[in-house]
Design an enzyme around this catalytic site. Sequence first.
Site, PDB file in Angstrom:
ATOM      1  CB  ILE A 135      -0.996  -0.013   1.182  1.00  0.00           C
ATOM      2  CG1 ILE A 135      -2.032   1.095   1.016  1.00  0.00           C
ATOM      3  CG2 ILE A 135      -0.288   0.072   2.517  1.00  0.00           C
ATOM      4  CD1 ILE A 135      -3.196   1.007   1.974  1.00  0.00           C
ATOM      5  CD  GLU A 136       4.111  -0.068   2.722  1.00  0.00           C
ATOM      6  OE1 GLU A 136       4.885  -1.004   2.926  1.00  0.00           O
ATOM      7  OE2 GLU A 136       2.910  -0.117   3.028  1.00  0.00           O
ATOM      8  CG  ASP A 192      -5.234   1.164   9.269  1.00  0.00           C
ATOM      9  OD1 ASP A 192      -5.842   0.091   9.348  1.00  0.00           O
ATOM     10  OD2 ASP A 192      -4.270   1.453   9.989  1.00  0.00           O
ATOM     11  CG  ASN A 229      -6.414  -0.003  17.289  1.00  0.00           C
ATOM     12  OD1 ASN A 229      -6.982   0.710  18.101  1.00  0.00           O
ATOM     13  ND2 ASN A 229      -5.640  -1.010  17.633  1.00  0.00           N
ATOM     14  CD  GLU A 258      -3.446   1.765  12.869  1.00  0.00           C
ATOM     15  OE1 GLU A 258      -3.751   2.936  13.146  1.00  0.00           O
ATOM     16  OE2 GLU A 258      -4.156   0.791  13.191  1.00  0.00           O
ATOM     17  CD  GLU A 259      -0.251  -2.608  14.496  1.00  0.00           C
ATOM     18  OE1 GLU A 259      -1.157  -2.635  15.332  1.00  0.00           O
ATOM     19  OE2 GLU A 259      -0.398  -3.048  13.338  1.00  0.00           O
TER      20      GLU A 259
END
Length: 186
Positions: free
Chosen positions: A116-117, A127, A130, A145-146
């Site tokens: 994705i990046e 995202d 969380n 995400e992390e």
Amino acid sequence: MVVPDVVTSGCCRDMGSSLLQPFFVCRDVATSISCRDISSWCLYETNDEKMENKIKCIIHYFERICSHMPTGLVSFERKVLPLEDVALCVTYPKADSWSKSATSLCHFEVHRSGLIEDQSKEALEVDFANRYLGGGALRRGCVQEEIRFMINPELIAGMLFLPSMADNEAIKVVGPERFSNYTGDI
């Protein structure tokens, strides 16, 4: 807690790095300035490869900004949809509203391969992982995400001043730079 409809905070990159530096050196700085119980100390409490790799990403970030401070801004914007009808506002949809809607979506592309990046700079990333910005980035979490927060450490600054999101809230982030690469899990 009452949260305004939109809260925007932006900072130049040198200010963002100034926020992050004491956070990774001082044990309790985050809990004293944030309403969220976060601490970088978790990164140092365990001897495991994933945590070591997270620390390497953070160290690389500080090495890069010490040799050449990037220019530009990183902004964080909390967006809130009203839960009840408000004149001239889009309200938080009911659970079945998408399936009942006859409105067409705007044109978009889905990329089924790659990271994705690594997509184009015009890409929108979403995202849903969380309610806390960054999820378990400073703990043992090592998924999308992390990983994103470790390769783009400027995102961690938002964890210091954005409390958890409610169901009708989102946080828009613009401008963070990627400082590290990775393969597999971080």
